[in-house]
Write a protein that holds these residues in place. Structure first.
Motif, PDB file in Angstrom:
ATOM      1  N   PHE A   1       5.439  25.935  27.995  1.00  0.00           N
ATOM      2  CA  PHE A   1       6.203  26.001  26.754  1.00  0.00           C
ATOM      3  C   PHE A   1       5.309  26.290  25.547  1.00  0.00           C
TER       4      PHE A   1
ATOM      5  N   LYS B   1      10.086  25.161  14.389  1.00  0.00           N
ATOM      6  CA  LYS B   1      10.357  25.110  15.823  1.00  0.00           C
ATOM      7  C   LYS B   1       9.158  24.551  16.589  1.00  0.00           C
ATOM      8  N   LYS B   2       7.937  24.939  16.170  1.00  0.00           N
ATOM      9  CA  LYS B   2       6.732  24.427  16.824  1.00  0.00           C
ATOM     10  C   LYS B   2       6.607  22.918  16.609  1.00  0.00           C
TER      11      LYS B   2
ATOM     12  N   ASP C   1       9.191  21.190  18.853  1.00  0.00           N
ATOM     13  CA  ASP C   1       8.751  21.176  20.250  1.00  0.00           C
ATOM     14  C   ASP C   1       7.646  20.139  20.464  1.00  0.00           C
TER      15      ASP C   1
ATOM     16  N   LYS D   1       9.186  16.604  20.233  1.00  0.00           N
ATOM     17  CA  LYS D   1      10.020  16.381  21.420  1.00  0.00           C
ATOM     18  C   LYS D   1       9.153  16.050  22.633  1.00  0.00           C
ATOM     19  N   ARG D   2       8.029  16.746  22.761  1.00  0.00           N
ATOM     20  CA  ARG D   2       7.114  16.486  23.875  1.00  0.00           C
ATOM     21  C   ARG D   2       6.498  15.096  23.752  1.00  0.00           C
TER      22      ARG D   2
END
Length: 294
Positions: free
Chosen positions: A143, A235-236, A239, A242-243
């Motif tokens: 990802f 968005k980065k 992500d 979220k990780r």
């Protein structure tokens, strides 16, 4: 007076309940002094430009409320001071961190090359029981999220986000991305003993500086929409968070191999072989006894 007091009590109780229902997560934000960490921290947590910033003494802490899978999370982000005079004491903020944000200034090449030093300084203290930074591996997953993984499978990986700040300070004729993030020349020195030791777990063994540069997210702390949900930095960041949340909240299954110390049961063939050996010994003893009598 009673009405006001009851209202105050109800509000406090509700606030305490909501706090208990959330999971607290800690993320480090590190980098050289004057790269804009404090301004970025304020922008990430409040979606507003910091009107006036000052030198960070020790660290600044702020909370980012993040919703994932219909559940709110308190993500505590620590902005660690980057001045050299705090180098001997700032390690107290590193243990127990679940994620890492490294910040550098696109107009200051030294702040970019110093990211290696920051990684080593953090990784020798983030897990007090595992102070060897050479046991960590920098991995780029499917990802496109950088992740620091330890050789000990029981230690949680640490997602890594690299922010290249102050793109608004680049001159108009400056090509993008800046030349300071270009790949090192073939004559440049690879990883040596004076620099942090890492194993690059990618399909091709890239130079660590090259890997960090290629995955830098270019932002400006003075652009209010830098981390909007539709922007690439937004968005980065989503992500990355979220990780971090997934790793902390998802139970991990560690595969272990059990080695039995007891002897396995003898097979039928082995038992037959043992009984035949005993019969041969008895027969030989009987023959010797008969010869002695004769």
């Amino acid at each position: 007076l009673k009405s006001r007091q009851n209202t105050h009590t109800t509000t406090s109780t509700t606030s305490t309940t909501n706090t208990q229902d959330t999971t607290r997560i800690r993320v480090l934000m590190c980098g050289d002094a004057s790269v804009g960490k404090t301004s970025l921290l304020h922008l990430i947590c409040h979606d507003q430009i910091l009107p006036q910033s000052s030198w960070t003494i020790g660290c600044n802490a702020d909370i980012k409320m993040y919703d994932h899978a219909t559940k709110p999370y308190f993500i505590e982000i620590l902005d660690v001071g980057g001045t050299p005079k705090h180098e001997l004491s700032r390690h107290i903020f590193f243990p127990g961190s679940h994620g890492l944000i490294l910040v550098h200034d696109v107009t200051n090449k030294k702040s970019y090359t110093n990211l290696r030093k920051w990684l080593k300084e953090i990784l020798i203290t983030v897990i007090p029981t595992h102070p060897d930074s050479s046991k960590w591996h920098l991995h780029l997953d499917s990802f496109d999220i950088l992740e620091l993984q330890h050789e000990d499978a029981t230690i949680l990986p640490i997602p890594l986000l690299v922010l290249a700040n102050k793109i608004d300070c680049l001159p108009p004729h400056q090509h993008f991305p800046p030349s300071i993030l270009s790949s090192p020349s073939p004559s440049s020195t690879p990883l040596n003993t004076s620099a942090p030791s890492f194993t690059i777990s990618t399909t091709t063994h890239q130079h660590i500086d090259d890997l960090l540069g290629q995955n830098s997210v270019f932002v400006s702390a003075f652009e209010p929409n830098s981390f909007s949900p539709t922007s690439l930095p937004g968005k980065k960041l989503d992500d990355f968070l979220k990780r971090v949340v997934t790793l902390v909240t998802k139970p991990r299954v560690i595969k272990t191999t059990t080695i039995s110390t007891t002897s396995p049961p003898a097979t039928a063939t082995a038992r037959q072989r043992a009984s035949s050996i005993d019969l041969n010994r008895i027969a030989k003893a009987e023959i010797r006894r008969s010869l002695d009598f004769s």
